[in-house]
Design a protein around this motif. Structure first.
Motif, short mmCIF file in Angstrom:
data_model
loop_
_atom_site.label_atom_id
_atom_site.label_comp_id
_atom_site.label_asym_id
_atom_site.label_seq_id
_atom_site.Cartn_x
_atom_site.Cartn_y
_atom_site.Cartn_z
N UNK A 157 0.72 -1.21 -0.02
CA UNK A 157 -0.19 0.01 0.13
C UNK A 157 0.93 1.43 -0.13
N UNK A 158 1.93 1.04 0.71
CA UNK A 158 2.90 2.18 0.45
C UNK A 158 3.41 2.62 -1.12
N UNK B 263 -3.92 6.22 0.78
CA UNK B 263 -4.34 7.22 1.94
C UNK B 263 -5.23 6.23 2.98
N UNK B 264 -5.06 6.72 4.14
CA UNK B 264 -5.96 6.01 5.15
C UNK B 264 -6.77 7.12 5.51
N UNK B 265 -8.30 6.90 5.60
CA UNK B 265 -9.21 7.53 6.26
C UNK B 265 -9.52 7.33 7.70
N UNK C 260 -7.76 12.65 6.52
CA UNK C 260 -6.97 11.66 5.65
C UNK C 260 -5.78 11.89 5.58
N UNK C 261 -4.96 10.82 5.88
CA UNK C 261 -3.56 10.91 5.88
C UNK C 261 -2.82 9.82 4.67
N UNK C 262 -1.58 10.31 4.24
CA UNK C 262 -0.89 9.42 3.43
C UNK C 262 -0.28 8.33 4.20
N UNK D 276 -10.99 3.44 6.47
CA UNK D 276 -11.00 2.89 5.12
C UNK D 276 -9.42 3.07 4.55
N UNK D 277 -9.24 2.78 3.48
CA UNK D 277 -8.26 2.86 2.38
C UNK D 277 -8.46 3.48 1.14
N UNK D 278 -7.91 4.31 0.60
CA UNK D 278 -8.15 4.75 -0.68
C UNK D 278 -6.75 4.68 -1.48
N UNK D 279 -6.91 3.95 -2.55
CA UNK D 279 -5.82 3.89 -3.56
C UNK D 279 -6.05 4.54 -4.97
N UNK D 280 -5.15 5.46 -5.04
CA UNK D 280 -5.38 6.23 -6.49
C UNK D 280 -5.25 5.40 -7.71
N UNK D 281 -6.25 5.59 -8.75
CA UNK D 281 -6.50 4.84 -10.01
C UNK D 281 -5.16 4.62 -10.59
N UNK D 282 -5.09 3.35 -10.94
CA UNK D 282 -3.84 2.49 -11.37
C UNK D 282 -3.67 2.61 -12.85
N UNK D 283 -4.30 3.82 -13.63
CA UNK D 283 -3.89 3.86 -15.07
C UNK D 283 -2.62 4.17 -15.41
N UNK D 284 -2.04 3.07 -16.43
CA UNK D 284 -0.87 3.16 -16.73
C UNK D 284 0.40 2.84 -15.87
N UNK D 285 -0.07 2.29 -14.61
CA UNK D 285 0.72 1.78 -13.36
C UNK D 285 0.93 0.04 -13.73
N UNK D 286 1.92 -0.18 -13.29
CA UNK D 286 2.15 -1.59 -13.14
C UNK D 286 2.78 -1.77 -11.62
N UNK D 287 2.03 -2.94 -10.92
CA UNK D 287 2.58 -3.02 -9.65
C UNK D 287 2.85 -4.69 -9.36
N UNK D 288 3.87 -4.83 -8.59
CA UNK D 288 4.20 -6.15 -8.17
C UNK D 288 4.63 -6.14 -6.75
#
Lengths: 149, 283
Positions: free
Chosen positions: B126-127, B132-134, B143-145, B166-178
């Motif tokens: 998540x880092x 972000x955490x609500x 809300x805090x990063x 809750x937790x918010x994850x920004x949109x992953x457009x064009x991102x690759x995550x592993x």
């Protein structure tokens, strides 16, 4: 505190400390089929169903099961005797200490899947440790159970 | 045992009110608290169970692609979420490899974040996702990063009257995550080294933005910002990747324990940063 839950299909009420663990409450009620092995949620010997989902009763606070259906190996064995038969027929056990947890997890697998691949069986049963069989006969017992229901 | 009361609040407001009682502690699924309780490492007077709180449940996605996950979502829900599998597959992949099915059935996302053990898997993931955490308290919400949330071993930036909703994850457009979890012992163990990599790759095949986060190799989960920065503007391979691996290994401060010596862990950070970046770029 006073706890109420449906243990193996029977509504019960009992007194327990607010931080009592489910395994201790169950065993104090005389149902000693559920075993404490590692006590840290790794070995699976203490597996029971709460709300039809397998959990580690050694880490699960009894108060979280208030009002919920709880099934132990004793109840599962009556709910579906064919499952135990499959473990016997396939010799899915040796010393037997892990067997209650294996049976409960296998039943939970059957609740979610009509059929399962070898990989799915091993995935779902992962963390139900057995130090005797090498898992082959346990996996065969679960396969036999799923195939013959 | 010293716990005098178990409270199951029906609403978030009731939960926040219960938290004002002296010696209160929040309970998600109990997989960590159960161990701490039975070893008397904690002695809460009141346990407030928020694992079944409807306001903390659910997984959804906003119109702008922001992914929102309730703090009471279990690891099993994360692992099985079709929404997450489509929007941010690294998250269900990581959640589905933690512990075993029985732990995943009850352990919650919120609990996984506030426990603050540096060897956990979801904090580095998540880092790297810049989550972000609500946070809610009786006095309001904020809300805090997640970056900045971890202060030290089992120390998080959360007030005694606060809880994560809750937790918010920004949109992953064009991102690759592993995410890679290196477990040379048992697969269900904590990882010796956990490496999360998120890369935004442009049409020309160049890395435009990057995050690398590490677990198990410091007193807290950490971002290796300089290491990630060395990938930006490159194709993410060759000398740039070697530099990222070298900088990440130098950046962490692992300790010796049963999962490996500090020197070994540091070397493995280099190895797994290389492998995880390469996996990110290949798929």
């Amino acid at each position: 505190m006073r706890l109420h839950f449906a243990l193996n299909g029977e509504e019960i009420a009992c007194d327990a400390e607010p931080d009592a663990l489910l395994i201790d409450v169950i065993r104090d009620l005389g149902l000693t089929g559920t075993k404490e092995g590692c006590a840290v949620g790794v070995c699976g010997a203490c597996t029971v169903l709460v709300r039809e989902v397998p959990v580690c009763s050694c880490l699960y606070l009894a108060a979280m099961a208030e009002g919920a259906p709880v099934w132990t190996v004793e109840g599962i064995a009556k709910r579906d005797p064919a499952l135990v038969e499959c473990f016997v027929e396939r010799e899915g056990m040796q010393c037997g200490i892990c067997t209650p947890g294996q049976v409960v997890s296998a039943f939970a697998l059957g609740l979610e899947h009509d059929s399962a691949t070898e990989e799915e069986i091993r995935g779902f049963m992962s963390g139900n440790l057995c130090r005797c069989t090498g898992y082959v006969t346990i996996t065969e017992a679960v396969r036999s159970y799923l195939d013959h229901r | 045992m010293t716990t005098a009361e178990f409270v199951k609040p029906g609403t978030l407001d009731e939960a926040l009110a219960a938290m004002t009682r002296p010696g209160s502690m929040l309970l998600g699924g109990g997989t960590s608290i159960g161990i701490l309780l039975k070893n008397r490492l904690i002695e809460p007077q009141t346990l407030v169970w928020v694992g079944a709180l409807p306001e903390l449940s659910g997984i959804g996605i906003d119109g702008d692609g922001t992914i929102r996950i309730g703090a009471a979502a279990t690891l099993r829900e994360l692992a099985r979420s079709e929404l997450l599998a489509g929007a941010v597959p690294v998250l269900p992949d990581a959640a589905g490899r933690i512990g075993n099915p029985r732990v995943r059935a009850v352990a919650t996302l919120g609990g996984a974040l506030v426990h603050g053990d540096p060897r956990q898997d979801l904090p580095p993931v998540l880092l790297a996702l810049r989550a972000q955490v609500d946070i809610a308290a009786g006095s309001g919400t904020r809300t805090a990063g997640l970056d900045g949330f971890y202060h030290g071993f089992m120390e998080v930036a959360l007030g005694e009257d606060e809880l994560i909703t809750g937790v918010a994850v920004p949109a992953r457009t064009a991102w690759r995550d592993r995410y890679s979890r290196f477990t040379p012992g048992s697969e269900d163990d904590f990882p010796t080294v956990g490496v999360a990599v998120s890369l935004r790759v442009g049409d020309a095949g160049l890395v435009e933005d990057a995050e690398i986060a590490l677990g198990g190799v410091d007193s807290r989960p950490i971002l290796a910002a300089e290491a990630a920065h060395s990938l930006i503007g490159t194709e993410g391979g060759g000398a740039a990747l070697e530099e990222a691996a070298r900088v990440a290994a130098a950046h962490c401060e692992p300790g010796d324990d049963a999962r490996g010596s500090a020197d070994y862990k540091r070397k493995m950070v280099g190895v797994w940063v290389r492998r995880t970046v390469a996996a990110c770029l290949s798929g």
